[in-house]
Scaffold this active site. Structure first.
Site, PDB file in Angstrom:
ATOM      1  N   ARG A  60     -10.905  -2.196  27.333  1.00 15.05           N
ATOM      2  CA  ARG A  60     -11.696  -1.972  28.538  1.00 15.05           C
ATOM      3  C   ARG A  60     -13.174  -2.097  28.208  1.00 15.05           C
ATOM      4  O   ARG A  60     -13.589  -1.972  27.070  1.00 15.05           O
ATOM      5  CB  ARG A  60     -11.443  -0.577  29.115  1.00 15.05           C
ATOM      6  N   LYS A 201      -6.268   1.273  34.833  1.00 10.10           N
ATOM      7  CA  LYS A 201      -7.258   2.338  34.820  1.00 10.10           C
ATOM      8  C   LYS A 201      -8.120   2.312  36.087  1.00 10.10           C
ATOM      9  O   LYS A 201      -8.710   3.320  36.457  1.00 10.10           O
ATOM     10  CB  LYS A 201      -8.103   2.277  33.551  1.00 10.10           C
ATOM     11  N   HIS A 221      -5.358  12.843  32.395  1.00 14.86           N
ATOM     12  CA  HIS A 221      -5.128  11.771  31.430  1.00 14.86           C
ATOM     13  C   HIS A 221      -4.250  12.353  30.325  1.00 14.86           C
ATOM     14  O   HIS A 221      -4.746  12.850  29.318  1.00 14.86           O
ATOM     15  CB  HIS A 221      -6.472  11.288  30.871  1.00 14.86           C
ATOM     16  N   SER A 239      -7.960   7.961  23.577  1.00 14.84           N
ATOM     17  CA  SER A 239      -7.219   6.792  23.105  1.00 14.84           C
ATOM     18  C   SER A 239      -6.928   6.891  21.608  1.00 14.84           C
ATOM     19  O   SER A 239      -7.810   7.222  20.812  1.00 14.84           O
ATOM     20  CB  SER A 239      -8.048   5.542  23.384  1.00 14.84           C
ATOM     21  N   LYS A 243      -0.817  10.241  22.531  1.00 11.04           N
ATOM     22  CA  LYS A 243      -0.135  10.581  23.778  1.00 11.04           C
ATOM     23  C   LYS A 243       1.175   9.813  23.919  1.00 11.04           C
ATOM     24  O   LYS A 243       2.234  10.377  24.174  1.00 11.04           O
ATOM     25  CB  LYS A 243      -1.021  10.259  24.995  1.00 11.04           C
ATOM     26  N   THR A 244       1.074   8.477  23.771  1.00  8.48           N
ATOM     27  CA  THR A 244       2.266   7.651  23.958  1.00  8.48           C
ATOM     28  C   THR A 244       3.271   7.910  22.841  1.00  8.48           C
ATOM     29  O   THR A 244       4.460   8.119  23.085  1.00  8.48           O
ATOM     30  CB  THR A 244       1.867   6.160  23.994  1.00  8.48           C
ATOM     31  N   ASP A 258       0.769   8.345  30.215  1.00  4.49           N
ATOM     32  CA  ASP A 258      -0.694   8.265  30.291  1.00  4.49           C
ATOM     33  C   ASP A 258      -1.384   8.974  31.466  1.00  4.49           C
ATOM     34  O   ASP A 258      -2.478   9.471  31.296  1.00  4.49           O
ATOM     35  CB  ASP A 258      -1.110   6.788  30.290  1.00  4.49           C
ATOM     36  N   ARG A 323      -1.268  -4.204  21.949  1.00  2.00           N
ATOM     37  CA  ARG A 323      -0.540  -3.356  22.905  1.00  2.00           C
ATOM     38  C   ARG A 323       0.758  -3.993  23.345  1.00  2.00           C
ATOM     39  O   ARG A 323       0.946  -5.199  23.246  1.00  2.00           O
ATOM     40  CB  ARG A 323      -1.389  -3.159  24.172  1.00  2.00           C
TER      41      ARG A 323
HETATM   42  P1  ATP Z   1      -4.166   5.412  24.774  1.00  3.56           P
HETATM   43  O1  ATP Z   1      -4.837   6.427  25.668  1.00  3.56           O
HETATM   44  O2  ATP Z   1      -5.115   4.354  24.345  1.00  3.56           O
HETATM   45  O3  ATP Z   1      -2.909   4.877  25.345  1.00  3.56           O
HETATM   46  P2  ATP Z   1      -2.593   7.198  23.023  1.00  3.56           P
HETATM   47  O4  ATP Z   1      -3.141   8.593  23.013  1.00  3.56           O
HETATM   48  O5  ATP Z   1      -1.401   6.958  23.843  1.00  3.56           O
HETATM   49  O6  ATP Z   1      -3.798   6.179  23.370  1.00  3.56           O
HETATM   50  P3  ATP Z   1      -1.007   6.210  20.859  1.00  3.56           P
HETATM   51  O7  ATP Z   1      -0.701   4.898  21.480  1.00  3.56           O
HETATM   52  O8  ATP Z   1       0.094   7.207  20.822  1.00  3.56           O
HETATM   53  O9  ATP Z   1      -2.315   6.839  21.502  1.00  3.56           O
HETATM   54  O10 ATP Z   1      -1.572   5.915  19.405  1.00  3.56           O
HETATM   55  C1  ATP Z   1      -1.496   6.757  18.285  1.00  3.56           C
HETATM   56  C2  ATP Z   1      -1.493   5.870  17.048  1.00  3.56           C
HETATM   57  O11 ATP Z   1      -1.658   6.638  15.874  1.00  3.56           O
HETATM   58  C3  ATP Z   1      -0.159   5.143  16.910  1.00  3.56           C
HETATM   59  O12 ATP Z   1      -0.417   3.871  16.408  1.00  3.56           O
HETATM   60  C4  ATP Z   1       0.586   6.032  15.902  1.00  3.56           C
HETATM   61  O13 ATP Z   1       1.538   5.317  15.169  1.00  3.56           O
HETATM   62  C5  ATP Z   1      -0.557   6.472  15.003  1.00  3.56           C
HETATM   63  N1  ATP Z   1      -0.348   7.759  14.279  1.00  3.56           N
HETATM   64  C6  ATP Z   1      -0.450   7.917  12.953  1.00  3.56           C
HETATM   65  N2  ATP Z   1      -0.258   9.194  12.590  1.00  3.56           N
HETATM   66  C7  ATP Z   1      -0.026   9.883  13.724  1.00  3.56           C
HETATM   67  C8  ATP Z   1       0.240  11.264  14.004  1.00  3.56           C
HETATM   68  N3  ATP Z   1       0.300  12.161  13.031  1.00  3.56           N
HETATM   69  N4  ATP Z   1       0.442  11.611  15.286  1.00  3.56           N
HETATM   70  C9  ATP Z   1       0.348  10.708  16.264  1.00  3.56           C
HETATM   71  N5  ATP Z   1       0.091   9.395  16.077  1.00  3.56           N
HETATM   72  C10 ATP Z   1      -0.090   8.974  14.812  1.00  3.56           C
HETATM   73 MN    MN Z   2      -1.031   5.637  25.457  1.00  5.74          MN
END
Ligand code: ATP
Ligand code: MN
Length: 538
Positions: A60, A201, A221, A239, A243-244, A258, A323
């Protein structure tokens, strides 16, 4: 060449000024996948997923996100470098230019909606220049049934023209790309960027204004899932904080990854119909559900593949922000409809690259409010060759770029809801342990999952002083033991093996917290201010 010309089209876009474009309405995911391949706009990966490059933008562009300043938004939006005003006149002129650009194109149009709870449902029509963007829309928004489509009357419209380049001087934008929300005309106008996240978004940002202002409902969020016992958990975080990753857990039903609303009928509902996961370093072993969701229908963005369509998830040549989007039904264990009861546990996820926050700790209500307003995570930025330093990053409500109202508005609503529901709030550091970025390592996903499961299974009750330790700097309650996690991992100071360096770094972070919180002090009660770190550097 293009056989889509023969497909039936069943809507007119004349009311939008689109009079002679060739309209492909509500195409199936298979058709969109096929057309993208035929037009050489993407390739098929060995998993069957469609792989595309989003072009110049692979993320973004917050500096190019505007809100039209009009009678609806004037007094309500928190105007700032996050919510940048745009005049209605400039919007109308730019809209007409975009429509003129789209008028002689082949367009892909989809009717869909946001908000799984029908009391809050927002009907949306999306007009895309590219077929794969329209497949993204199919994946990410909620798919109406044939019955629901009969009298579909879209309330909001997204006009998405990645190939249209604005002329900053003439159009009033910053540069050639833009994402503009117009609440009077109910249009999200996105141009000059093919990054699909702008579409999702854009609607999220619109709901973040509409739900609290018109429906007294809190937009969040966060991701959400529900356990076998029917209890809901929410995961907030910026980000890359998890979360995911953490909400996608085979033992719990996924509600959404999300964007959610928390209504006044004690329920949490997903806005979306799909997931948008980061795939950097994705592995089948560590994240089997996400890995398995990458099949026909999914869209991979900006990944590198070999001649056989095998993706190298470690390759960040195009971007770190690789992604995949897929519809919720690509995940086996999902909650249908995407609604859960009041949450019992809330996790604030932070990727602390300073490595000083405990991997898990429990927050008091004041601390929860303080950390929600602060929205801390850390970025890692290279300064000179080979030297990387963590940079604290604060984003109010764990999602400031999508929040049109003042953060205090969302924080007040959340505080009230947390109080009324008696939810427990936990701060989880998914970032570094054993030292800052460059010295320590990222917290093992396996450990983070174990800590979260311990909370959700009721195995991390902090009842007496024997069970926890109050962190001397952050003031949070740090458990002494946790099933499935080595005890020394629970204390960040212990993992550092250098007390002085640990405290020096911790104070660097608390100072950053204090500096950031200054802009909210006028809005925060004494109670919330008390929720901040306890000690600062002198
Ligand atoms: P967005 O808001 O951009 O979607 P998000 O909060 O959903 O972000 P994730 O897509 O879950 O973030 O990304 C977390 C990244 O960190 C993943 O690539 C995951 O494999 C990595 N990672 C490494 N160690 C950890 C951990 N201890 N806990 C969570 N994620 C981890
Ligand atoms: Mn996510």
């Amino acid at each position: 060449m293009n056989n889509s010309k023969n497909r039936p089209t069943s809507i007119s876009l004349e009311s939008y000024g689109i009079t002679h474009a060739n309209i492909n309405y509500q195409l199936s995911p298979d058709d969109l996948h096929q057309i993208t391949l035929e037009r050489k706009m993407g390739r098929e990966a060995s998993s069957g997923a469609l792989a595309v490059n989003t072009g110049e933008f692979t993320g973004r562009s917050p500096k190019d996100r505007f809100i039209v300043r009009d009678a609806i938004t004037e007094d309500k939006v928190w105007w700032s470098d996050i919510n940048i005003p745009f005049t209605p006149e400039k919007f109308d002129a730019l809209y007409d230019k975009v429509i003129a650009y789209l008028n002689d194109k082949e367009l892909y149009v989809r009717d869909c909606y946001a908000c799984a709870d029908h009391n809050y449902r927002m009907d949306i029509r999306v007009v895309n220049e590219y077929p794969w963007s329209n497949l993204f829309v199919y994946n990410m928004f909620i798919r109406p049934t044939q019955e629901e489509l009969k009298d579909f009357d879209p309330e909001w419209t997204v006009i998405n023209a990645p190939g249209f380049m604005a002329d900053a001087k003439e159009d009033g934008t910053r540069q050639h790309n833009f994402a503009i929300l117009n609440f009077t005309r109910k249009i999200a106008l996105v141009g000059g960027t093919g990054y699909t996240g702008e579409i999702k978004k854009g609607i999220f940002s619109a709901l973040n204004f509409i739900l609290p202002v018109e429906k007294n409902t809190l937009p969040m969020h966060c991701s959400a899932n529900v356990g076998k016992d029917g209890t809901t958990a929410l995961f907030f975080g910026l980000s890359g904080t998890g979360k995911t990753t953490l909400s996608t857990d085979a033992s719990r039903k996924l509600i959404g990854d999300d964007e959610h609303g928390w209504n006044n009928e004690n329920a949490v509902f997903n806005f979306e119909g799909g997931c948008y996961a980061k795939v950097i370093n994705l592995s089948k072993e560590k994240e089997p559900e996400i890995y398995g969701a990458i099949k026909k229908g999914a869209i991979l963005e900006n990944v590198i593949m070999d001649g056989n369509g095998v993706v190298d998830f470690a390759d960040t040549t195009i971007t770190q922000n690789t992604r995949v989007s897929y519809p919720l039904y690509h995940i086996e264990n999902v909650q249908r409809p995407s609604i859960g009861k009041n949450p019992k546990n809330i996790f604030f996820l932070t990727a602390d690259a300073f490595g000083v926050l405990p991997p898990i700790s429990k927050l008091t209500p004041s601390q929860a409010a303080y950390h929600f307003i602060s929205g801390y995570t850390a970025k890692v930025a290279g300064t000179e060759a080979g030297v990387v330093e963590p940079i604290p990053s604060f984003s109010a409500c764990f999602g400031a770029p999508f929040m049109p109202l003042h953060p205090a508005k969302y924080a007040e609503m959340l505080s009230r809801k947390m109080q009324d529901s008696g939810v427990s709030v936990w701060l989880v550091n998914t970032g570094w342990t054993g030292g800052p970025y460059g010295v320590g390592t990222r917290m093992k996903l396996q450990y983070t999952r174990a800590m979260i499961n311990a909370v959700l299974n009721g195995d991390l009750g902090l009842y007496s002083y024997d069970d926890y330790h109050i962190h001397s700097v952050f003031g949070v309650a740090q458990p002494r033991t946790c099933p499935g996690v080595p005890t020394d991992v629970l204390s960040p100071r212990t993992t550092w093996n250098d007390d002085k360096a640990y405290y020096t770094t911790a104070f660097k972070l608390t100072n950053a917290f204090r500096e950031n919180f200054k802009k909210f002090e006028a809005y925060a009660s004494e109670e919330i201010r008390r929720g901040g770190p306890q000690r600062y550097a002198f």
